[in-house]
Motif scaffolding. Structure first.
Motif, PDB file in Angstrom:
ATOM      1  N   ALA A 128       0.532  -1.517  -0.173  1.00  0.00           N
ATOM      2  CA  ALA A 128      -0.332   0.140  -0.486  1.00  0.00           C
ATOM      3  C   ALA A 128       0.573   1.866   0.066  1.00  0.00           C
ATOM      4  O   ALA A 128       1.732   1.773   0.244  1.00  0.00           O
ATOM      5  CB  ALA A 128      -1.359   0.066   1.388  1.00  0.00           C
ATOM      6  N   LEU A 129       0.315   2.262  -0.558  1.00  0.00           N
ATOM      7  CA  LEU A 129       1.140   3.675  -0.444  1.00  0.00           C
ATOM      8  C   LEU A 129       1.131   4.354   1.229  1.00  0.00           C
ATOM      9  O   LEU A 129      -0.009   3.729   2.358  1.00  0.00           O
ATOM     10  CB  LEU A 129       0.209   4.743  -0.698  1.00  0.00           C
ATOM     11  CG  LEU A 129      -0.124   4.447  -2.089  1.00  0.00           C
ATOM     12  CD1 LEU A 129      -1.275   5.680  -3.034  1.00  0.00           C
ATOM     13  CD2 LEU A 129       0.985   5.307  -3.101  1.00  0.00           C
ATOM     14  N   GLY A 130       2.465   5.158   1.198  1.00  0.00           N
ATOM     15  CA  GLY A 130       2.448   5.065   2.800  1.00  0.00           C
ATOM     16  C   GLY A 130       2.003   6.717   3.219  1.00  0.00           C
ATOM     17  O   GLY A 130       1.500   7.167   1.937  1.00  0.00           O
ATOM     18  N   PRO A 131       2.393   6.991   4.162  1.00  0.00           N
ATOM     19  CA  PRO A 131       1.350   8.705   4.133  1.00  0.00           C
ATOM     20  C   PRO A 131       2.092   9.830   3.243  1.00  0.00           C
ATOM     21  O   PRO A 131       1.372  10.494   2.969  1.00  0.00           O
ATOM     22  CB  PRO A 131       2.174   8.992   5.906  1.00  0.00           C
ATOM     23  CG  PRO A 131       2.534   6.977   6.418  1.00  0.00           C
ATOM     24  CD  PRO A 131       3.009   6.928   5.081  1.00  0.00           C
TER      25      PRO A 131
ATOM     26  N   ARG B 239      -1.506  -0.042  -4.351  1.00  0.00           N
ATOM     27  CA  ARG B 239      -1.064   1.153  -4.269  1.00  0.00           C
ATOM     28  C   ARG B 239      -0.887   2.447  -5.284  1.00  0.00           C
ATOM     29  O   ARG B 239      -1.771   3.377  -5.836  1.00  0.00           O
ATOM     30  CB  ARG B 239       0.859   1.574  -4.170  1.00  0.00           C
ATOM     31  CG  ARG B 239       1.116   0.387  -5.471  1.00  0.00           C
ATOM     32  CD  ARG B 239       2.680  -0.082  -5.428  1.00  0.00           C
ATOM     33  NE  ARG B 239       3.458  -0.698  -5.974  1.00  0.00           N
ATOM     34  CZ  ARG B 239       3.902  -2.943  -5.881  1.00  0.00           C
ATOM     35  NH1 ARG B 239       2.640  -3.075  -4.482  1.00  0.00           N
ATOM     36  NH2 ARG B 239       3.996  -2.739  -6.942  1.00  0.00           N
ATOM     37  N   ALA B 240      -1.642   1.454  -6.896  1.00  0.00           N
ATOM     38  CA  ALA B 240      -1.474   2.159  -8.093  1.00  0.00           C
ATOM     39  C   ALA B 240      -3.126   2.438  -8.443  1.00  0.00           C
ATOM     40  O   ALA B 240      -3.293   3.425  -8.246  1.00  0.00           O
ATOM     41  CB  ALA B 240      -1.016   1.400  -9.881  1.00  0.00           C
ATOM     42  N   ASN B 241      -3.984   1.782  -7.796  1.00  0.00           N
ATOM     43  CA  ASN B 241      -5.598   1.674  -7.805  1.00  0.00           C
ATOM     44  C   ASN B 241      -5.958   3.405  -6.687  1.00  0.00           C
ATOM     45  O   ASN B 241      -6.205   4.127  -6.965  1.00  0.00           O
ATOM     46  CB  ASN B 241      -6.188   0.801  -7.267  1.00  0.00           C
ATOM     47  CG  ASN B 241      -7.851   0.816  -7.695  1.00  0.00           C
ATOM     48  OD1 ASN B 241      -8.355   2.228  -7.291  1.00  0.00           O
ATOM     49  ND2 ASN B 241      -8.214  -0.329  -7.205  1.00  0.00           N
ATOM     50  N   ASP B 242      -5.477   3.426  -5.565  1.00  0.00           N
ATOM     51  CA  ASP B 242      -5.116   4.077  -4.415  1.00  0.00           C
ATOM     52  C   ASP B 242      -4.977   5.516  -4.942  1.00  0.00           C
ATOM     53  O   ASP B 242      -6.227   6.344  -5.276  1.00  0.00           O
ATOM     54  CB  ASP B 242      -4.327   4.424  -3.387  1.00  0.00           C
ATOM     55  CG  ASP B 242      -5.644   3.156  -2.325  1.00  0.00           C
ATOM     56  OD1 ASP B 242      -6.193   2.543  -2.941  1.00  0.00           O
ATOM     57  OD2 ASP B 242      -4.594   3.209  -1.030  1.00  0.00           O
TER      58      ASP B 242
END
Length: 71
Positions: free
Chosen positions: A27-30, A58-61
């Motif tokens: 996932a993306l971090g802060p 991470r890409a979708n978010d």
């Protein structure tokens, strides 16, 4: 004229480990969330007619955050 904008996801939760994660769904971090929000703001004035993303979180978010600027 058609323009294609290529965007890479922001920094991930595990970015600091300096590894290539490939298809691992990290996932993306802060910082990555903040980077995606900055990009959303930068692209808000662009006429975007479609957004395509891989199925990785991470890409979708990143795509979802950018899509929030499309009216």
């Amino acid at each position: 004229m058609t323009r294609i904008l290529l965007v890479r996801h922001g920094e991930t939760e595990l970015q600091s480990s300096l590894r290539y994660w490939g298809k691992t769904d990290v996932a993306l971090g802060p910082d990555g969330l903040h980077q995606a929000e900055q990009l959303r703001d930068r692209l808000a004035a662009e006429k975007i007619t479609g957004i395509y993303s891989s199925d990785l979180k991470r890409a979708n978010d990143t795509a979802v955050i950018i899509a929030a600027s499309i009216t």
